[in-house]
Scaffold this active site. Structure first.
Site, mmCIF file in Angstrom:
data_model
loop_
_atom_site.group_PDB
_atom_site.id
_atom_site.type_symbol
_atom_site.label_atom_id
_atom_site.label_comp_id
_atom_site.label_asym_id
_atom_site.label_seq_id
_atom_site.Cartn_x
_atom_site.Cartn_y
_atom_site.Cartn_z
ATOM 1 C CD GLU A 1 -1.828 2.277 1.552
ATOM 2 O OE1 GLU A 1 -1.551 3.130 0.670
ATOM 3 O OE2 GLU A 1 -1.853 2.531 2.757
ATOM 4 C CB CYS B 190 -1.481 7.116 1.178
ATOM 5 S SG CYS B 190 -2.541 5.995 2.112
#
Length: 493
Positions: A260, A294
């Protein structure tokens, strides 16, 4: 261990983090120090792995894996449920550690610990569902007379490499799902968050997790690379930058990976949206944790006829945010992880202004605290548009039609998550289909996540999905049993 760490944090002492190797805590030897970005003093320290520590951890993991796999899913779930309750019980002290080590405001830290509790509970529930299938092999002539089953077996040894921006909850995801799946897990904590990482591992052990199920090392990328290369490791879950993810993949070789990685998330505000509400949501979610997420709102595209209206509302909302001491319950925006990160916000906003963008707020810092920054209409090639700022900066740009803005969003090398404000179901379906992202949030910004919902990206944002159910699939392997001459379905006529 948990009580000692939380007590030190509450007394504003230097918190002594510890490593866990072979079932034993140790904190002696050379130390790495963590300087709190807001307090600008040492707030925690952790032992630096010595020669042979990585090899010892890998060896212990290999011999411990069968013992963890032998624990029935029901008992693993009970441990995770106790850990969920313990996280809630200790939420204020755990949030304080996040504020000390990372400058994360208490309100954000409390939210993260609440998510830790939820994540452990979801991991427990998903762990109870692990099973298999009775395969329809008798539907084909060659399968007549045979019965076949599958079940999901633990991989054995998992490696969890966690980031600094959400070190508690992302550790809960990785370690909780891995344990629910029946693995032993090696945790490599971020250097910026040794105390909170130690606390979460200690909380699990005190909730009944067997010593064979987890080990913890601190240290830099060298330690991570050594662990990734270990033949004992069957699966690696990493959250961090795209560049580091590439290094993890190269160090790991032919291993199962869940990556990720980064993002420069876009939120699209269409002309039919509630502009005031969209501005409020983008302001709140663009600067949460100083933008260090993010999926934090980094690019907002507003339909041109309402562009200036949005800017007016958005600027007012951002100006009203309280910037200051992360230990003050009223603070909205604390410090960033370090001064270099804050300087990136300053530098990139100045670069955008040099290219014709307008800096409406911010563009300055005090140490590691970057003032919430708004850049209006930066050039398309500016770093605030093309790269991941991972900081307290939001760029706002106009667009004319949906096809155009989707194309502009897709020019990014990242594709994690996007937001969309509109009431037009046709626009929603088209955006869901055409945007190159792993997830789309409608009538919300990009910065929204439910921990039991699949989460992950495409392109340089990585691969795999980081929710407990998806992670349990990554942390297990399908094993098949075929019984010849023993059919549930009958044989040939």
């Amino acid at each position: 261990m948990l009580e000692a760490i939380l007590a030190s944090g509450s007394k504003a002492e230097v918190v002594q983090a510890a490593a866990l190797r072979g079932g034993e805590w140790f904190s002696g030897g050379p130390q790495s120090e963590r300087i709190g970005p807001y307090l600008r003093r040492v707030v925690s320290q952790a032992p630096v792995p010595g020669h042979g520590d990585v090899a010892a951890v890998l060896a212990y993991a290999r011999i411990s894996a069968p013992a963890v796999a032998a624990l029935a899913p029901a008992f693993r779930a009970e441990i995770l449920e106790r850990a969920s309750a313990a996280a809630t019980e200790n939420r204020h002290d755990l949030a304080r550690l996040l504020a000390l080590e990372l400058g994360k405001p208490l309100k954000d830290g409390l939210g993260e610990i609440d998510r830790v509790a939820d994540t452990f509970a979801v991991c427990a529930a998903e762990g109870r569902q692990i099973g298999g299938d009775n395969l329809p092999v008798a539907g084909w002539a060659r399968g007549a007379g045979t019965t076949a089953f599958t079940y999901r077996a633990p991989v054995g040894v998992a490696l969890a490499i966690t980031p600094f921006n959400a070190p508690a909850n992302l550790l809960a995801h990785k370690l909780g799902a891995s344990f629910a799946a029946g693995n032993t897990t090696i945790v490599k904590a971020p250097p910026q968050a040794p105390a909170i990482s130690t606390a979460i591992v200690a909380l699990l052990l005190e909730s009944g997790m067997p010593a064979e199920a987890v080990q913890l090392l601190h240290g830099d990328g060298r330690v991570g690379a050594e662990l990734c290369a270990g033949d004992e490791v069957g699966v690696i879950s990493f959250t961090g930058s795209a560049a580091t993810g590439d290094a993890v993949a190269k160090a790991a070789g032919a291993k199962r990976l869940v990556l990720e990685l980064g993002g420069n998330a876009a939120t699209i505000v269409c002309g039919d949206a509630d502009i005031a509400e969209a501005a409020r949501v983008c302001a709140r979610t663009g600067y949460t944790n100083s933008g260090q997420s993010c999926i934090s709102v980094q690019r907002v595209y507003v339909q041109r006829p309402r562009f200036e209206e949005f800017l007016e509302h958005f600027t007012g909302e951002v100006a009203a945010l309280t910037v200051g001491d992360p230990l003050d319950p009223g603070t909205d925006v604390g410090s960033m992880v370090d001064e270099d990160a804050a300087e990136r916000v300053v530098r990139w906003s100045a670069e955008a202004a040099d290219g014709g963008g307008r800096v409406l707020l911010g563009g300055e810092r005090d140490g590691a605290t970057a003032r919430p920054t708004i850049v209006a209409d930066p050039p398309a090639g500016a770093s605030v548009v093309t790269e991941e700022v991972f900081g307290a900066l939001v760029a706002v740009l106009p667009f004319d039609d949906m096809g155009e803005v989707v194309a502009r969003c897709n020019q990014s090398r990242y594709g994690l998550q996007a937001g969309l404000f509109t009431r037009d179901i046709g626009q929603i379906i088209a955006a869901w289909r055409d945007l190159q992202v792993g997830g789309l949030v409608v009538n919300g910004s990009s910065n929204y996540r439910l921990d039991h919902v699949p989460f992950g990206g495409v392109k340089d944002s990585g691969f795999g999905r980081e929710s407990p159910r998806c992670m349990i699939e990554d942390y297990t392997t399908v094993k098949t049993l075929m019984l010849r001459g023993m059919s549930l379905w009958g044989g040939r006529p």
